[in-house]
Design a protein around this motif. Structure first.
Motif, PDB file in Angstrom:
ATOM      1  N   TYR A  26       0.817  -1.213   0.000  1.00 51.51           N
ATOM      2  CA  TYR A  26       0.000   0.000   0.000  1.00 51.51           C
ATOM      3  C   TYR A  26       0.849   1.260   0.000  1.00 51.51           C
ATOM      4  CZ  TYR A  26      -4.067  -2.955   0.898  1.00 51.51           C
ATOM      5  OH  TYR A  26      -5.063  -3.898   0.811  1.00 51.51           O
ATOM      6  N   CYS A  27       1.976   1.252   0.696  1.00 55.02           N
ATOM      7  CA  CYS A  27       2.835   2.439   0.713  1.00 55.02           C
ATOM      8  C   CYS A  27       3.491   2.684  -0.641  1.00 55.02           C
ATOM      9  CB  CYS A  27       3.889   2.324   1.805  1.00 55.02           C
ATOM     10  SG  CYS A  27       3.227   2.636   3.448  1.00 55.02           S
ATOM     11  N   LEU A  28       3.803   1.618  -1.363  1.00 48.99           N
ATOM     12  CA  LEU A  28       4.395   1.790  -2.689  1.00 48.99           C
ATOM     13  C   LEU A  28       3.407   2.377  -3.689  1.00 48.99           C
ATOM     14  CD1 LEU A  28       6.536  -1.461  -3.043  1.00 48.99           C
ATOM     15  CD2 LEU A  28       7.348   0.879  -2.701  1.00 48.99           C
ATOM     16  N   THR A  29       2.118   2.162  -3.456  1.00 47.62           N
ATOM     17  CA  THR A  29       1.104   2.661  -4.390  1.00 47.62           C
ATOM     18  C   THR A  29       0.252   3.768  -3.778  1.00 47.62           C
ATOM     19  OG1 THR A  29      -0.429   0.919  -3.691  1.00 47.62           O
ATOM     20  CG2 THR A  29       0.988   0.450  -5.578  1.00 47.62           C
ATOM     21  N   LEU A  30       0.681   4.301  -2.653  1.00 52.78           N
ATOM     22  CA  LEU A  30      -0.072   5.313  -1.921  1.00 52.78           C
ATOM     23  C   LEU A  30      -0.202   6.592  -2.739  1.00 52.78           C
ATOM     24  CD1 LEU A  30      -1.282   5.645   0.984  1.00 52.78           C
ATOM     25  CD2 LEU A  30       0.854   6.759   1.576  1.00 52.78           C
ATOM     26  N   SER A  31      -1.369   7.183  -2.675  1.00 49.91           N
ATOM     27  CA  SER A  31      -1.581   8.467  -3.333  1.00 49.91           C
ATOM     28  C   SER A  31      -0.818   9.540  -2.551  1.00 49.91           C
ATOM     29  CB  SER A  31      -3.075   8.788  -3.358  1.00 49.91           C
ATOM     30  OG  SER A  31      -3.292  10.034  -3.925  1.00 49.91           O
ATOM     31  N   PRO A  32       0.122  10.241  -3.182  1.00 48.69           N
ATOM     32  CA  PRO A  32       0.922  11.220  -2.438  1.00 48.69           C
ATOM     33  C   PRO A  32       0.159  12.502  -2.101  1.00 48.69           C
ATOM     34  CG  PRO A  32       1.574  11.208  -4.728  1.00 48.69           C
ATOM     35  CD  PRO A  32       0.548  10.121  -4.572  1.00 48.69           C
ATOM     36  N   THR A  33      -0.885  12.805  -2.876  1.00 44.89           N
ATOM     37  CA  THR A  33      -1.665  14.023  -2.613  1.00 44.89           C
ATOM     38  C   THR A  33      -3.148  13.662  -2.661  1.00 44.89           C
ATOM     39  OG1 THR A  33      -1.609  14.622  -4.958  1.00 44.89           O
ATOM     40  CG2 THR A  33       0.120  15.536  -3.550  1.00 44.89           C
ATOM     41  N   LEU A  34      -3.928  14.520  -3.270  1.00 45.72           N
ATOM     42  CA  LEU A  34      -5.369  14.315  -3.314  1.00 45.72           C
ATOM     43  C   LEU A  34      -5.764  13.314  -4.383  1.00 45.72           C
ATOM     44  CD1 LEU A  34      -6.621  17.992  -3.075  1.00 45.72           C
ATOM     45  CD2 LEU A  34      -6.410  16.340  -1.244  1.00 45.72           C
ATOM     46  N   SER A  35      -6.804  12.564  -4.081  1.00 42.24           N
ATOM     47  CA  SER A  35      -7.420  11.687  -5.064  1.00 42.24           C
ATOM     48  C   SER A  35      -8.792  12.254  -5.401  1.00 42.24           C
ATOM     49  CB  SER A  35      -7.551  10.276  -4.503  1.00 42.24           C
ATOM     50  OG  SER A  35      -6.288   9.742  -4.213  1.00 42.24           O
ATOM     51  N   PHE A  36      -9.562  11.477  -6.098  1.00 45.16           N
ATOM     52  CA  PHE A  36     -10.878  11.922  -6.534  1.00 45.16           C
ATOM     53  C   PHE A  36     -11.911  11.749  -5.419  1.00 45.16           C
ATOM     54  CE2 PHE A  36     -14.382  11.612  -9.807  1.00 45.16           C
ATOM     55  CZ  PHE A  36     -14.265  12.921 -10.194  1.00 45.16           C
ATOM     56  N   TRP A  37     -13.071  12.285  -5.584  1.00 43.95           N
ATOM     57  CA  TRP A  37     -14.238  12.205  -4.694  1.00 43.95           C
ATOM     58  C   TRP A  37     -14.012  12.909  -3.367  1.00 43.95           C
ATOM     59  CZ3 TRP A  37     -18.128  11.432  -7.598  1.00 43.95           C
ATOM     60  CH2 TRP A  37     -18.076  10.548  -8.650  1.00 43.95           C
ATOM     61  N   CYS A  39     -11.791  12.499  -0.909  1.00 45.97           N
ATOM     62  CA  CYS A  39     -10.481  12.449  -0.259  1.00 45.97           C
ATOM     63  C   CYS A  39     -10.002  13.822   0.197  1.00 45.97           C
ATOM     64  CB  CYS A  39      -9.460  11.813  -1.188  1.00 45.97           C
ATOM     65  SG  CYS A  39      -9.883  10.136  -1.632  1.00 45.97           S
ATOM     66  N   GLY A  40     -10.149  14.816  -0.629  1.00 51.96           N
ATOM     67  CA  GLY A  40      -9.722  16.163  -0.251  1.00 51.96           C
ATOM     68  C   GLY A  40     -10.488  16.694   0.941  1.00 51.96           C
ATOM     69  N   GLU A  41     -11.769  16.392   0.979  1.00 49.56           N
ATOM     70  CA  GLU A  41     -12.589  16.824   2.112  1.00 49.56           C
ATOM     71  C   GLU A  41     -12.139  16.154   3.404  1.00 49.56           C
ATOM     72  OE1 GLU A  41     -17.297  16.848   3.407  1.00 49.56           O
ATOM     73  OE2 GLU A  41     -16.646  15.642   1.700  1.00 49.56           O
ATOM     74  N   TYR A  42     -11.854  14.856   3.353  1.00 48.28           N
ATOM     75  CA  TYR A  42     -11.420  14.138   4.555  1.00 48.28           C
ATOM     76  C   TYR A  42     -10.034  14.591   5.007  1.00 48.28           C
ATOM     77  CZ  TYR A  42     -15.373  10.973   4.201  1.00 48.28           C
ATOM     78  OH  TYR A  42     -16.635  10.447   4.170  1.00 48.28           O
ATOM     79  N   ILE A  43      -9.151  14.870   4.072  1.00 45.23           N
ATOM     80  CA  ILE A  43      -7.820  15.362   4.432  1.00 45.23           C
ATOM     81  C   ILE A  43      -7.931  16.729   5.089  1.00 45.23           C
ATOM     82  CG2 ILE A  43      -5.636  16.194   3.474  1.00 45.23           C
ATOM     83  CD1 ILE A  43      -5.923  13.899   1.368  1.00 45.23           C
ATOM     84  N   ASN A 135      -9.401   1.823  -1.889  1.00 40.25           N
ATOM     85  CA  ASN A 135      -9.770   2.527  -0.668  1.00 40.25           C
ATOM     86  C   ASN A 135      -8.625   2.567   0.338  1.00 40.25           C
ATOM     87  OD1 ASN A 135     -12.446   3.280  -1.326  1.00 40.25           O
ATOM     88  ND2 ASN A 135     -13.072   1.166  -1.017  1.00 40.25           N
ATOM     89  N   ALA A 136      -7.659   1.673   0.200  1.00 46.38           N
ATOM     90  CA  ALA A 136      -6.539   1.629   1.140  1.00 46.38           C
ATOM     91  C   ALA A 136      -5.461   2.651   0.818  1.00 46.38           C
ATOM     92  CB  ALA A 136      -5.930   0.234   1.155  1.00 46.38           C
ATOM     93  N   ILE A 137      -5.424   3.148  -0.386  1.00 42.82           N
ATOM     94  CA  ILE A 137      -4.319   4.038  -0.774  1.00 42.82           C
ATOM     95  C   ILE A 137      -4.742   5.497  -0.878  1.00 42.82           C
ATOM     96  CG2 ILE A 137      -3.077   2.189  -1.940  1.00 42.82           C
ATOM     97  CD1 ILE A 137      -4.080   3.368  -4.608  1.00 42.82           C
ATOM     98  N   GLU A 138      -5.944   5.813  -0.437  1.00 39.46           N
ATOM     99  CA  GLU A 138      -6.410   7.193  -0.461  1.00 39.46           C
ATOM    100  C   GLU A 138      -7.166   7.491   0.825  1.00 39.46           C
ATOM    101  OE1 GLU A 138      -8.819   7.235  -3.951  1.00 39.46           O
ATOM    102  OE2 GLU A 138     -10.507   6.283  -2.951  1.00 39.46           O
ATOM    103  N   ALA A 139      -7.381   8.753   1.093  1.00 41.63           N
ATOM    104  CA  ALA A 139      -8.041   9.178   2.327  1.00 41.63           C
ATOM    105  C   ALA A 139      -9.535   8.905   2.238  1.00 41.63           C
ATOM    106  CB  ALA A 139      -7.778  10.655   2.578  1.00 41.63           C
ATOM    107  N   GLU A 140      -9.917   7.718   2.613  1.00 40.42           N
ATOM    108  CA  GLU A 140     -11.322   7.312   2.663  1.00 40.42           C
ATOM    109  C   GLU A 140     -11.585   6.609   3.980  1.00 40.42           C
ATOM    110  OE1 GLU A 140     -14.194   7.554   1.297  1.00 40.42           O
ATOM    111  OE2 GLU A 140     -13.664   8.669  -0.496  1.00 40.42           O
ATOM    112  N   VAL A 141     -12.825   6.604   4.397  1.00 37.76           N
ATOM    113  CA  VAL A 141     -13.191   6.044   5.696  1.00 37.76           C
ATOM    114  C   VAL A 141     -13.210   4.518   5.703  1.00 37.76           C
ATOM    115  CG1 VAL A 141     -14.535   8.064   6.336  1.00 37.76           C
ATOM    116  CG2 VAL A 141     -15.644   6.184   5.147  1.00 37.76           C
TER     117      VAL A 141
END
Length: 181
Positions: A26-37, A39-43, A135-141
């Protein structure tokens, strides 16, 4: 009295291996910034301790703030909250392995290594499934929610084993408390 050697047992070693493998993947494929939907709101809400859209997910925001404080100086707020999802998704896989292994051991007490293999295969199927991975590589619940569900399932099995013991109701109270979170 010597210290117990629980850390040398195959179940602990395999569960640790599942966690390390999942965290690395998951860390190798982690989104470094914002993703879609969302994620930005949760961050953003994790950073400012705000309230996202309904139902609000207050536990996610609180834990996200902890990861933000801890890791944002090293990698930035977005990467810190994204890592939180990866971390809890990997922890969920540990409890998926433990649950499958425990249920398989109950079904066949003389199974030898097969319950371990079944647990690893089940955890790896979930690790590499497209929806869970996304869902594991972006800011989602969903990573935190998967961890809570997997942990509660494992705790329920432990409570079932100990239900005749004195004070076993404390474990049931913990399950009920965590359900409330």
């Amino acid at each position: 009295m010597l210290a117990p050697d629980w850390y040398r047992r195959p179940t602990f070693l395999i569960a640790s291996g599942v966690f390390v493998l999942a965290t690395i993947v998951y860390c190798l494929t982690l989104s470094p910034t914002l993703s879609f939907w969302d994620c930005g709101e949760y961050i953003t809400t994790a950073h400012i301790m705000g309230v996202p859209h309904q139902p609000g997910t207050p536990l996610y925001v609180l834990v996200g703030r902890f990861f933000d404080i801890l890791l944002a100086p090293l990698a930035g707020t977005a990467a810190a909250v994204n890592f939180m999802s990866a971390f809890f998704s990997a922890l969920a896989l540990v409890f998926v392995y433990l649950t499958i292994q425990d249920i398989a051991r109950r079904a066949d007490p003389d199974g030898g290594w097969l319950p371990h293999a079944g647990g690893v295969v089940g955890a790896l199927f979930l690790l590499f499934s497209e929806t869970y991975w996304n869902n594991a590589i972006e800011a989602e619940v969903y990573g935190l929610a998967a961890f809570v569900v997997a942990f509660l399932t494992w705790l329920g099995l432990k409570w079932y084993d100990l239900r005749a013991e004195p004070h076993s109701d404390r474990l049931l109270y913990l399950v009920i408390y965590l359900l409330g979170l």
